[in-house]
Design an enzyme around this catalytic site. Sequence first.
Site, PDB file in Angstrom:
ATOM      1  N   ILE A 166       8.147   0.888  -4.571  1.00 36.94           N
ATOM      2  CA  ILE A 166       9.433   0.533  -3.952  1.00 36.94           C
ATOM      3  C   ILE A 166      10.591   0.727  -4.935  1.00 36.94           C
ATOM      4  O   ILE A 166      11.590   1.377  -4.617  1.00 36.94           O
ATOM      5  CB  ILE A 166       9.392  -0.913  -3.406  1.00 36.94           C
ATOM      6  N   THR A 200      13.694  -8.624  -2.646  1.00 41.10           N
ATOM      7  CA  THR A 200      12.931  -8.252  -1.444  1.00 41.10           C
ATOM      8  C   THR A 200      11.436  -8.286  -1.751  1.00 41.10           C
ATOM      9  O   THR A 200      10.639  -7.794  -0.957  1.00 41.10           O
ATOM     10  CB  THR A 200      13.290  -6.821  -0.968  1.00 41.10           C
ATOM     11  N   ARG A 203       8.997 -11.119  -3.644  1.00 38.90           N
ATOM     12  CA  ARG A 203       8.384 -12.388  -3.248  1.00 38.90           C
ATOM     13  C   ARG A 203       9.265 -13.536  -3.734  1.00 38.90           C
ATOM     14  O   ARG A 203       9.807 -13.495  -4.849  1.00 38.90           O
ATOM     15  CB  ARG A 203       6.978 -12.535  -3.859  1.00 38.90           C
ATOM     16  N   ASP A 260      15.299 -11.425   0.960  1.00 40.14           N
ATOM     17  CA  ASP A 260      14.463 -11.226   2.154  1.00 40.14           C
ATOM     18  C   ASP A 260      13.267 -12.166   2.120  1.00 40.14           C
ATOM     19  O   ASP A 260      12.492 -12.198   3.069  1.00 40.14           O
ATOM     20  CB  ASP A 260      13.980  -9.763   2.203  1.00 40.14           C
ATOM     21  N   GLU A 281       7.246 -19.624   2.251  1.00 38.50           N
ATOM     22  CA  GLU A 281       7.638 -19.073   3.553  1.00 38.50           C
ATOM     23  C   GLU A 281       6.810 -19.567   4.734  1.00 38.50           C
ATOM     24  O   GLU A 281       7.369 -19.849   5.788  1.00 38.50           O
ATOM     25  CB  GLU A 281       7.576 -17.547   3.514  1.00 38.50           C
ATOM     26  N   HIS A 306      12.221 -12.114   5.929  1.00 40.56           N
ATOM     27  CA  HIS A 306      11.115 -11.231   5.512  1.00 40.56           C
ATOM     28  C   HIS A 306      10.961 -10.051   6.478  1.00 40.56           C
ATOM     29  O   HIS A 306       9.892  -9.822   7.053  1.00 40.56           O
ATOM     30  CB  HIS A 306       9.795 -12.019   5.400  1.00 40.56           C
ATOM     31  N   ALA A 337      12.127  -6.883   5.467  1.00 42.76           N
ATOM     32  CA  ALA A 337      12.321  -5.630   4.720  1.00 42.76           C
ATOM     33  C   ALA A 337      11.276  -4.582   5.098  1.00 42.76           C
ATOM     34  O   ALA A 337      11.541  -3.387   5.068  1.00 42.76           O
ATOM     35  CB  ALA A 337      12.281  -5.897   3.220  1.00 42.76           C
ATOM     36  N   PHE A 338      10.094  -5.040   5.494  1.00 47.60           N
ATOM     37  CA  PHE A 338       9.005  -4.101   5.815  1.00 47.60           C
ATOM     38  C   PHE A 338       9.044  -3.638   7.269  1.00 47.60           C
ATOM     39  O   PHE A 338       8.297  -2.744   7.655  1.00 47.60           O
ATOM     40  CB  PHE A 338       7.646  -4.783   5.585  1.00 47.60           C
TER      41      PHE A 338
HETATM   42  P1  NAI Z   1       3.802  -1.570  -6.951  1.00 49.85           P
HETATM   43  O1  NAI Z   1       2.510  -2.198  -7.325  1.00 49.85           O
HETATM   44  O2  NAI Z   1       3.814  -0.127  -6.549  1.00 49.85           O
HETATM   45  O3  NAI Z   1       4.850  -1.737  -8.161  1.00 49.85           O
HETATM   46  C1  NAI Z   1       5.009  -2.914  -8.875  1.00 49.85           C
HETATM   47  C2  NAI Z   1       5.595  -2.532 -10.228  1.00 49.85           C
HETATM   48  O4  NAI Z   1       5.935  -3.748 -10.899  1.00 49.85           O
HETATM   49  C3  NAI Z   1       4.618  -1.770 -11.131  1.00 49.85           C
HETATM   50  O5  NAI Z   1       5.235  -0.599 -11.597  1.00 49.85           O
HETATM   51  C4  NAI Z   1       4.345  -2.753 -12.273  1.00 49.85           C
HETATM   52  O6  NAI Z   1       4.109  -2.106 -13.521  1.00 49.85           O
HETATM   53  C5  NAI Z   1       5.628  -3.543 -12.286  1.00 49.85           C
HETATM   54  N1  NAI Z   1       5.538  -4.850 -12.920  1.00 49.85           N
HETATM   55  C6  NAI Z   1       4.505  -5.722 -12.931  1.00 49.85           C
HETATM   56  N2  NAI Z   1       4.837  -6.807 -13.649  1.00 49.85           N
HETATM   57  C7  NAI Z   1       6.110  -6.620 -14.081  1.00 49.85           C
HETATM   58  C8  NAI Z   1       7.004  -7.397 -14.860  1.00 49.85           C
HETATM   59  N3  NAI Z   1       6.662  -8.584 -15.336  1.00 49.85           N
HETATM   60  N4  NAI Z   1       8.235  -6.892 -15.117  1.00 49.85           N
HETATM   61  C9  NAI Z   1       8.599  -5.678 -14.643  1.00 49.85           C
HETATM   62  N5  NAI Z   1       7.777  -4.896 -13.898  1.00 49.85           N
HETATM   63  C10 NAI Z   1       6.558  -5.372 -13.631  1.00 49.85           C
HETATM   64  O7  NAI Z   1       4.404  -2.478  -5.796  1.00 49.85           O
HETATM   65  P2  NAI Z   1       5.479  -2.079  -4.692  1.00 49.85           P
HETATM   66  O8  NAI Z   1       4.816  -1.371  -3.565  1.00 49.85           O
HETATM   67  O9  NAI Z   1       6.636  -1.425  -5.348  1.00 49.85           O
HETATM   68  O10 NAI Z   1       5.886  -3.517  -4.134  1.00 49.85           O
HETATM   69  C11 NAI Z   1       6.468  -4.494  -4.977  1.00 49.85           C
HETATM   70  C12 NAI Z   1       6.390  -5.839  -4.283  1.00 49.85           C
HETATM   71  O11 NAI Z   1       7.256  -5.829  -3.139  1.00 49.85           O
HETATM   72  C13 NAI Z   1       5.008  -6.152  -3.662  1.00 49.85           C
HETATM   73  O12 NAI Z   1       4.125  -6.700  -4.625  1.00 49.85           O
HETATM   74  C14 NAI Z   1       5.351  -7.127  -2.588  1.00 49.85           C
HETATM   75  O13 NAI Z   1       5.290  -8.431  -3.110  1.00 49.85           O
HETATM   76  C15 NAI Z   1       6.796  -6.786  -2.222  1.00 49.85           C
HETATM   77  N6  NAI Z   1       6.932  -6.266  -0.863  1.00 49.85           N
HETATM   78  C16 NAI Z   1       7.797  -6.913  -0.017  1.00 49.85           C
HETATM   79  C17 NAI Z   1       7.974  -6.470   1.267  1.00 49.85           C
HETATM   80  C18 NAI Z   1       8.924  -7.133   2.205  1.00 49.85           C
HETATM   81  O14 NAI Z   1       8.837  -6.942   3.419  1.00 49.85           O
HETATM   82  N7  NAI Z   1       9.864  -7.928   1.737  1.00 49.85           N
HETATM   83  C19 NAI Z   1       7.208  -5.313   1.777  1.00 49.85           C
HETATM   84  C20 NAI Z   1       6.369  -4.685   0.787  1.00 49.85           C
HETATM   85  C21 NAI Z   1       6.238  -5.164  -0.471  1.00 49.85           C
END
Ligand code: NAI
Length: 336
Positions: free
Chosen positions: A151, A229, A231, A255, A260, A300, A302-303
């Site tokens: 993202i 957006t 958690r 979001d 929640e 919530h 965003a998805f």
């Molecule tokens: P992803 O796993 O592709 O990327 C997460 C990134 O965070 C990785 O590059 C990782 O190295 C980095 N990371 C981990 N710990 C970190 C830290 N302490 N500081 C900086 N970077 C760190 O996950 P993606 O797909 O990008 O999603 C991210 C989060 O978005 C999901 O875990 C989920 O909680 C949330 N999400 C929310 C949605 C919504 O509807 N609001 C929908 C989809 C995801």
Amino acid sequence: MKILICETEPWEREPMESLKSEHDLTFIDSRLNKDNAADYAYAEIVSCFIYSDLGKRVVEKLPNLKLIATRSTGTEHIDSDYCQSRGIAVSNVPTYGSNTVAEHVFALLFAISRNLPAAFSRTACGEFSHRGLRGFELFGKTLGVIGTGDIGACVVPMAKGFGMEVMAFDPKPRDELVERYGLSYVSMDELLERSDIVSLHVPLNEKTRHMIAKDEIAKMKDGAVLINTARGALIKIEDMAEALLGGKLRAAGLDVLPEEPVIREEVELLRSVYDRQHSLETLLTGQVLMRMRNVVLTPHTAFYTEEAIDRILDCTIENIRGFTRGQPVNVVTGDR
Ligand code: NAI
């Protein structure tokens, strides 16, 4: 196999019914939790969304469980360690909505920068005046992206498209983002100190819980904007509320909120007040944030686009098919 598909809305059932020829499906509207899990002790596969509780207390009541196929990216509602100890596989939908969520970041950001909620409610009352609605441009502002996974990586070019400077912090920097978009990776402190807007895109786990609290907010620019957006519990919302009230933060675009599942249902909210299982301070702060003028909050969503939900359902069906045919896909290992 006997598959329990919970938290379903009518539009989700038709595509999932394609599994009917091979499996025995039960659809329920409600969340799976400790109160109803024993009713589904027969389930060999559970497909859920994030509001179900797949913690140890619940999974213990499902003795036949072999796979949890969550229809989400995040898996923090599942006790992965306990599942691993029982040999229960967990699969997720890793990339259904990278652009979907990234676009929502800008929906929140524009809502803030152009005062859209206040402007809409004003014209809805028939008042056509710009008084008090002065906004600010994104052009030339610095966006700090925390987490450049799927993202965060989509947010970068979108921000560049609006003429923003973009910097990022991620323990695993991605060379292709540096080469393609000239993204600069900096330390967390530098990002906080230099960004006009900070956007969070990291998974929630024990290392990232409350990664933005009093000390981090103190390092941010006066009048900065915070977007979340990812958690809710990544931010200590009590500290953020204080900064929003005191003016240290100009605004927040959210979001997600902590707790929640409780906030979604008023009965749950009331119950939690009495059983004290949840932090009342956090719950109360969530309620206050919903009413603050410098907070833009979506429930919530965003998805939640047509394109993303098609991908979520297709991927979940593939995850279940792959697992039952002995070729599991999108199996989650360790902290995401
Ligand atoms: P992803 O796993 O592709 O990327 C997460 C990134 O965070 C990785 O590059 C990782 O190295 C980095 N990371 C981990 N710990 C970190 C830290 N302490 N500081 C900086 N970077 C760190 O996950 P993606 O797909 O990008 O999603 C991210 C989060 O978005 C999901 O875990 C989920 O909680 C949330 N999400 C929310 C949605 C919504 O509807 N609001 C929908 C989809 C995801």
